[in-house]
Design an enzyme around this catalytic site. Sequence first.
Site, PDB file in Angstrom:
ATOM      1  CG  HIS A   1       5.974   1.136   8.799  1.00 29.07           C
ATOM      2  ND1 HIS A   1       4.731   0.622   9.062  1.00 29.07           N
ATOM      3  CD2 HIS A   1       6.828   0.085   8.800  1.00 29.07           C
ATOM      4  CE1 HIS A   1       4.822  -0.690   9.235  1.00 29.07           C
ATOM      5  NE2 HIS A   1       6.090  -1.044   9.090  1.00 29.07           N
TER       6      HIS A   1
ATOM      7  CG  ASP B   1       1.937  10.828   8.291  1.00 28.84           C
ATOM      8  OD1 ASP B   1       2.709   9.875   8.549  1.00 28.84           O
ATOM      9  OD2 ASP B   1       1.091  11.262   9.103  1.00 28.84           O
TER      10      ASP B   1
HETATM   11  C1  G6P Z   1       6.264   5.912  13.533  1.00 36.09           C
HETATM   12  C2  G6P Z   1       7.374   5.020  13.011  1.00 36.09           C
HETATM   13  C3  G6P Z   1       7.505   3.762  13.843  1.00 36.09           C
HETATM   14  C4  G6P Z   1       7.632   4.132  15.317  1.00 36.09           C
HETATM   15  C5  G6P Z   1       6.452   4.985  15.745  1.00 36.09           C
HETATM   16  C6  G6P Z   1       6.551   5.445  17.209  1.00 36.09           C
HETATM   17  O1  G6P Z   1       5.029   5.347  13.283  1.00 36.09           O
HETATM   18  O2  G6P Z   1       7.146   4.711  11.641  1.00 36.09           O
HETATM   19  O3  G6P Z   1       8.636   3.016  13.442  1.00 36.09           O
HETATM   20  O4  G6P Z   1       7.733   2.982  16.123  1.00 36.09           O
HETATM   21  O5  G6P Z   1       6.414   6.139  14.924  1.00 36.09           O
HETATM   22  O6  G6P Z   1       7.754   6.114  17.438  1.00 36.09           O
HETATM   23  P1  G6P Z   1       8.810   5.613  18.527  1.00 36.09           P
HETATM   24  O7  G6P Z   1      10.038   6.442  18.271  1.00 36.09           O
HETATM   25  O8  G6P Z   1       8.172   5.899  19.834  1.00 36.09           O
HETATM   26  O9  G6P Z   1       9.045   4.148  18.280  1.00 36.09           O
END
Ligand code: G6P
Length: 471
Positions: free
Chosen positions: A157, A369
């Site tokens: 992602h 991003d």
């Molecule tokens: C981004 C990453 C995700 C992640 C999200 C929230 O979008 O690509 O993999 O889950 O951030 O971050 P966290 O560390 O809270 O999962």
Amino acid sequence: MGRVVVVSNRVAVPRRGEPTAGGLAVALKDVLKSSGGLWFGWSGETRKEPTSRETRRIRSAGIDYATIDLNEQDHKGFYAGFSNATLWPLFHFRLGLMEYDRKHAEAYRRVNRDFAEALLPLLGPQDTIWIHDYQLIPLAAELRALGAKQRIGFFLHIPFPPFAVLSALPDCDKLLKDLLAYDLVGLQTRRDLAGLVNCFSEGLGLEVDAEGGVRGESGGHMRRTQLAAHPIGIDTRGFATLARKAAFTPETQRLVKSMGDRALIVGAERLDYTKGLPHRMRGVAALLANFPEHLNNVTYLQVAARSRNEVASYRDLKRELDSLAGRINGDYGTFDWTPVRYVARAMARDTLAGFYRAARVGLVTPLRDGMNLVAKEYVAAQDPEDPGVLILSQFAGAAETMDGALLVNPLDAQAMGETLDRALRMPLAERRDRWTRMMSGLEEQTAMRWAENFLTELEELPLSGEELIWA
Ligand code: G6P
């Protein structure tokens, strides 16, 4: 189509009283529902005891959810350590913020192995496995080491850097080899795909074939991995409807009333250094300093949801933003006008949708991003009769396709100030024209179509072209 098994670190397990899931989770759930699928990942809980293979299972709305608790120390090294203090800055081109600790790298491997051991008994031979994001790169290799033969796809992602950046990571060739255990590796943009192709070439000496795949050795076998860009979208119609309804909620009405005749500039994201929040605030300050006609006529609302507080660089950023917002308000504000409204808390999705619709400008200026779904949601939320203007960083993956946005380099505060001035003065006809172009792209490239395209490509690949290279 066989059963689909989605694996991600965080799992959107439905919980009573919690806000509705975001567009991505909704798209994955739709895919899972139609295939009687399973979503596997971390429960959100840690324990003092070693990680056990035992999973917690629930079934809701036709989807099975299975999660595991992780050992506390391992989780720390895996999540706050290697995933978010090493890979996250590295993949976002921020070598100065990258930390490395071999113990964290080991915990990352260990947790991926724990995931593989807990998941394997839940898999059937016809399943298609879809693994998500940088926390779980080695998972396919760990599953294959345990004998998994199913088709396994991976979607990243976040951005994928070229080898000149990736090579800062000790043992980065290991991470690249891990990718060879997948049948399909999907990235957000053509730029990320070029980064990965460059890494395979310079890091492992593997060249991409005419069909866009690489052949290499993984776990004692020669395998072929297809590489492809699959830009992610949103639930465009769903978000547009949400925003239309949200325009009448008490929160949006209160916001609109509090604005009076002033134009609203909105920004909303996790409080993360990749999002360029200090740069954005400096851009707003440049607008106020260089275009005094906007003084007292514009308000910038920044919603910054606290995130990853266990990582030091996130705590430092919070302090920097607190002081910057205070400084701009001190320098430019008056007794009855606050130029920057800064909210360092998460907000409900529908509240945000209403705020996006009320905003004349959506300011989305990350330093780097993968895609940036806020840019897409801001556009989907607009009133077609009187749409706002999207200002987008050239470094967001979304910039590759959102050609109706005003693109900026967030490092150039003066340029951001000028672009804000242009957006605030943009005539209705140009706003409509730009919005229509972007909206038709968003209606084509939805989250649902992204998931279907990825899974179709994965399922049409020949099943595990493994050839034993030693006995
Ligand atoms: C981004 C990453 C995700 C992640 C999200 C929230 O979008 O690509 O993999 O889950 O951030 O971050 P966290 O560390 O809270 O999962």
